[in-house]
Design a protein around this motif. Sequence first.
Motif, PDB file in Angstrom:
ATOM      1  N   SER A  29      10.455 -32.715 -33.611  1.00  0.00           N
ATOM      2  CA  SER A  29      11.665 -32.852 -32.797  1.00  0.00           C
ATOM      3  C   SER A  29      11.369 -32.527 -31.343  1.00  0.00           C
ATOM      4  O   SER A  29      10.367 -31.887 -31.013  1.00  0.00           O
ATOM      5  N   ASP A  30      12.263 -32.953 -30.468  1.00  0.00           N
ATOM      6  CA  ASP A  30      12.029 -32.787 -29.030  1.00  0.00           C
ATOM      7  C   ASP A  30      12.548 -31.460 -28.480  1.00  0.00           C
ATOM      8  O   ASP A  30      12.987 -31.391 -27.316  1.00  0.00           O
ATOM      9  N   LEU A  31      12.497 -30.401 -29.280  1.00  0.00           N
ATOM     10  CA  LEU A  31      12.748 -29.068 -28.734  1.00  0.00           C
ATOM     11  C   LEU A  31      11.770 -28.808 -27.595  1.00  0.00           C
ATOM     12  O   LEU A  31      10.608 -29.222 -27.644  1.00  0.00           O
ATOM     13  N   GLN A  32      12.236 -28.090 -26.584  1.00  0.00           N
ATOM     14  CA  GLN A  32      11.382 -27.849 -25.418  1.00  0.00           C
ATOM     15  C   GLN A  32      10.062 -27.196 -25.814  1.00  0.00           C
ATOM     16  O   GLN A  32       8.994 -27.549 -25.305  1.00  0.00           O
ATOM     17  N   SER A  33      10.121 -26.229 -26.731  1.00  0.00           N
ATOM     18  CA  SER A  33       8.890 -25.540 -27.128  1.00  0.00           C
ATOM     19  C   SER A  33       7.923 -26.492 -27.824  1.00  0.00           C
ATOM     20  O   SER A  33       6.700 -26.377 -27.665  1.00  0.00           O
ATOM     21  N   ASN A  34       8.438 -27.456 -28.582  1.00  0.00           N
ATOM     22  CA  ASN A  34       7.558 -28.442 -29.220  1.00  0.00           C
ATOM     23  C   ASN A  34       6.931 -29.371 -28.188  1.00  0.00           C
ATOM     24  O   ASN A  34       5.780 -29.791 -28.338  1.00  0.00           O
ATOM     25  N   LEU A  35       7.695 -29.686 -27.146  1.00  0.00           N
ATOM     26  CA  LEU A  35       7.175 -30.559 -26.090  1.00  0.00           C
ATOM     27  C   LEU A  35       6.075 -29.886 -25.275  1.00  0.00           C
ATOM     28  O   LEU A  35       5.294 -30.575 -24.612  1.00  0.00           O
ATOM     29  N   GLU A  36       6.011 -28.559 -25.316  1.00  0.00           N
ATOM     30  CA  GLU A  36       4.900 -27.854 -24.670  1.00  0.00           C
ATOM     31  C   GLU A  36       3.595 -28.064 -25.434  1.00  0.00           C
ATOM     32  O   GLU A  36       2.513 -27.878 -24.873  1.00  0.00           O
ATOM     33  N   LEU A  37       3.712 -28.454 -26.704  1.00  0.00           N
ATOM     34  CA  LEU A  37       2.533 -28.648 -27.549  1.00  0.00           C
ATOM     35  C   LEU A  37       2.160 -30.123 -27.662  1.00  0.00           C
ATOM     36  O   LEU A  37       1.003 -30.498 -27.472  1.00  0.00           O
ATOM     37  N   VAL A  38       3.144 -30.950 -27.995  1.00  0.00           N
ATOM     38  CA  VAL A  38       2.889 -32.340 -28.389  1.00  0.00           C
ATOM     39  C   VAL A  38       3.158 -33.290 -27.235  1.00  0.00           C
ATOM     40  O   VAL A  38       4.200 -33.207 -26.577  1.00  0.00           O
ATOM     41  N   THR A  39       2.232 -34.216 -27.008  1.00  0.00           N
ATOM     42  CA  THR A  39       2.415 -35.307 -26.054  1.00  0.00           C
ATOM     43  C   THR A  39       2.714 -36.572 -26.853  1.00  0.00           C
ATOM     44  O   THR A  39       1.899 -36.999 -27.680  1.00  0.00           O
ATOM     45  N   HIS A  40       3.872 -37.158 -26.609  1.00  0.00           N
ATOM     46  CA  HIS A  40       4.361 -38.298 -27.388  1.00  0.00           C
ATOM     47  C   HIS A  40       3.365 -39.457 -27.355  1.00  0.00           C
ATOM     48  O   HIS A  40       2.876 -39.858 -26.303  1.00  0.00           O
ATOM     49  N   GLU A  41       3.062 -39.947 -28.531  1.00  0.00           N
ATOM     50  CA  GLU A  41       2.176 -41.086 -28.753  1.00  0.00           C
ATOM     51  C   GLU A  41       0.722 -40.801 -28.382  1.00  0.00           C
ATOM     52  O   GLU A  41      -0.097 -41.712 -28.341  1.00  0.00           O
ATOM     53  N   GLN A  42       0.410 -39.530 -28.121  1.00  0.00           N
ATOM     54  CA  GLN A  42      -0.977 -39.136 -27.866  1.00  0.00           C
ATOM     55  C   GLN A  42      -1.516 -38.295 -29.017  1.00  0.00           C
ATOM     56  O   GLN A  42      -2.474 -38.660 -29.670  1.00  0.00           O
ATOM     57  N   ASP A  43      -0.876 -37.140 -29.278  1.00  0.00           N
ATOM     58  CA  ASP A  43      -1.295 -36.300 -30.396  1.00  0.00           C
ATOM     59  C   ASP A  43      -0.149 -36.018 -31.370  1.00  0.00           C
ATOM     60  O   ASP A  43      -0.218 -35.129 -32.197  1.00  0.00           O
ATOM     61  N   GLY A  44       0.912 -36.802 -31.254  1.00  0.00           N
ATOM     62  CA  GLY A  44       2.048 -36.683 -32.156  1.00  0.00           C
ATOM     63  C   GLY A  44       3.141 -37.648 -31.739  1.00  0.00           C
ATOM     64  O   GLY A  44       3.059 -38.270 -30.677  1.00  0.00           O
ATOM     65  N   LEU A  45       4.147 -37.783 -32.576  1.00  0.00           N
ATOM     66  CA  LEU A  45       5.335 -38.547 -32.227  1.00  0.00           C
ATOM     67  C   LEU A  45       6.506 -37.583 -32.083  1.00  0.00           C
ATOM     68  O   LEU A  45       6.616 -36.605 -32.818  1.00  0.00           O
ATOM     69  N   ILE A  46       7.372 -37.878 -31.126  1.00  0.00           N
ATOM     70  CA  ILE A  46       8.548 -37.056 -30.851  1.00  0.00           C
ATOM     71  C   ILE A  46       9.795 -37.832 -31.262  1.00  0.00           C
ATOM     72  O   ILE A  46       9.921 -39.023 -30.948  1.00  0.00           O
ATOM     73  N   PHE A  47      10.728 -37.161 -31.943  1.00  0.00           N
ATOM     74  CA  PHE A  47      12.015 -37.794 -32.225  1.00  0.00           C
ATOM     75  C   PHE A  47      13.134 -36.913 -31.670  1.00  0.00           C
ATOM     76  O   PHE A  47      12.938 -35.716 -31.417  1.00  0.00           O
ATOM     77  N   SER A  71      -1.620 -44.009 -36.083  1.00  0.00           N
ATOM     78  CA  SER A  71      -1.838 -42.801 -36.875  1.00  0.00           C
ATOM     79  C   SER A  71      -3.221 -42.222 -36.622  1.00  0.00           C
ATOM     80  O   SER A  71      -3.368 -41.007 -36.405  1.00  0.00           O
ATOM     81  N   ASP A  72      -4.235 -43.075 -36.625  1.00  0.00           N
ATOM     82  CA  ASP A  72      -5.609 -42.610 -36.381  1.00  0.00           C
ATOM     83  C   ASP A  72      -5.754 -42.020 -34.982  1.00  0.00           C
ATOM     84  O   ASP A  72      -6.479 -41.025 -34.784  1.00  0.00           O
ATOM     85  N   LYS A  73      -5.074 -42.614 -34.006  1.00  0.00           N
ATOM     86  CA  LYS A  73      -5.126 -42.104 -32.630  1.00  0.00           C
ATOM     87  C   LYS A  73      -4.538 -40.700 -32.556  1.00  0.00           C
ATOM     88  O   LYS A  73      -5.104 -39.800 -31.910  1.00  0.00           O
ATOM     89  N   LEU A  74      -3.400 -40.490 -33.220  1.00  0.00           N
ATOM     90  CA  LEU A  74      -2.767 -39.161 -33.204  1.00  0.00           C
ATOM     91  C   LEU A  74      -3.670 -38.128 -33.853  1.00  0.00           C
ATOM     92  O   LEU A  74      -3.776 -36.984 -33.378  1.00  0.00           O
ATOM     93  N   ILE A  75      -4.330 -38.516 -34.942  1.00  0.00           N
ATOM     94  CA  ILE A  75      -5.235 -37.592 -35.632  1.00  0.00           C
ATOM     95  C   ILE A  75      -6.412 -37.221 -34.740  1.00  0.00           C
ATOM     96  O   ILE A  75      -6.770 -36.043 -34.610  1.00  0.00           O
ATOM     97  N   GLU A  76      -7.013 -38.232 -34.120  1.00  0.00           N
ATOM     98  CA  GLU A  76      -8.185 -37.988 -33.270  1.00  0.00           C
ATOM     99  C   GLU A  76      -7.833 -37.100 -32.082  1.00  0.00           C
ATOM    100  O   GLU A  76      -8.539 -36.121 -31.781  1.00  0.00           O
ATOM    101  N   ASN A  77      -6.732 -37.412 -31.403  1.00  0.00           N
ATOM    102  CA  ASN A  77      -6.343 -36.613 -30.242  1.00  0.00           C
ATOM    103  C   ASN A  77      -5.876 -35.216 -30.635  1.00  0.00           C
ATOM    104  O   ASN A  77      -6.112 -34.239 -29.910  1.00  0.00           O
ATOM    105  N   GLY A  78      -5.237 -35.107 -31.801  1.00  0.00           N
ATOM    106  CA  GLY A  78      -4.815 -33.789 -32.269  1.00  0.00           C
ATOM    107  C   GLY A  78      -5.992 -32.875 -32.522  1.00  0.00           C
ATOM    108  O   GLY A  78      -5.916 -31.656 -32.273  1.00  0.00           O
ATOM    109  N   SER A  79      -7.103 -33.456 -33.000  1.00  0.00           N
ATOM    110  CA  SER A  79      -8.299 -32.645 -33.258  1.00  0.00           C
ATOM    111  C   SER A  79      -8.901 -32.100 -31.971  1.00  0.00           C
ATOM    112  O   SER A  79      -9.641 -31.115 -31.989  1.00  0.00           O
TER     113      SER A  79
END
Length: 352
Positions: free
Chosen positions: A280-298, A320-328
């Motif tokens: 979800s797009d909680l502010q604290s989650n947005l500090e971690l996840v970059t949309h379409e780079q290492d996760g998807l935001i809803f 999906s593979d892109k999110l996994i690679e960037n998340g690592s």
Amino acid sequence: MKVLLLDLGKIIRGGQRQVFYLARYLKQTAGVEPIVVTPQGAPLEAILKEVGIRCFTLPSGCDWNLFNIYRFIHIVSSEKPDIVHTNDAKGASLAALAKMYLGNFKLIHSRRVSYPLKTGWSRKKYLYGDALVAVSKEIQQILIRCEIPREKTTTIHSGIDATLYSKEKHEHRLLTIGAVGALSTQKGFEVLIEALAELKKKKTLPDWQCLIAGDGPLLQQLKIRADELELTGSIIFLGYKDSKEVLPEIDILAVPSIDGEGSNAVIKEGWASGTPVITSDLQSNLELVTHEQDGLIFQNRDAKDLALAIVRLIEDKQLSDKLIENGSITINGFTDITMAERYMHLYQKLVS
């Protein structure tokens, strides 16, 4: 330097894991002696003793228990720590009382939830701290708005031990969506169940199931809602399971938190385990996840938007593979070592 870590939690959750990681790092640091104070019988004590960390216990997990106050002040008086570092709200009360009475140590409070401080003692106890650490920038700004001096505040995100998580996935006949966490209101599992009802309407998707790992006060309510939406055969409630056991079974990880989050550990565990993350797009989650780079935001609380995000990952393997690679890669900035090094720097700054 002697560092006393105080945590009054009676179970192992995210905050207690941070205490363990921090104490373990400090024990391996030359010139530093960590000691930890927990309630009697708390599971944190046992895992700390396994790695040779000295622990002291208090009669209960209450902050205003007179026996606790006496015992804690006695521990601080006899051990003479340079730093007392609290890790939960009740511990903050107890240490603030000791600071008022003794005043011969530097006091650090860590704040892990994004709820505003209440008035009265609930706020005043934090003012006795020499430093206040927020586990997200959102929490730091909330502390400042609650009249905590800005110069006392800093942000240190929580970390995980990424080496504990396997990226090997177990094969399933069904595509597996998953979620991990306490079954409490702020975790947003109701939103996930509503999203799964939307998925069920889409007849072109491969067969799927959802694993929900966690326990808590909403368990029966969530089961009833799943039954109402005719999802009983599609959702498996696992009860409490360690995320390290569950993540190898999951193809898509949903983190639908609706409020109160600090620095979400499950997102980081998804990265460490090679699992694509939707949050979800909680502010604290947005500090971690970059949309379409290492996760998807809803959009927070929007079940249809969460369902669309799940469908995207089901239908787009390249994404999906892109999110996994960037998340690592992203996880390297949120490890237990990174977290502990930043606390160590703060300790050194305060005692110097």
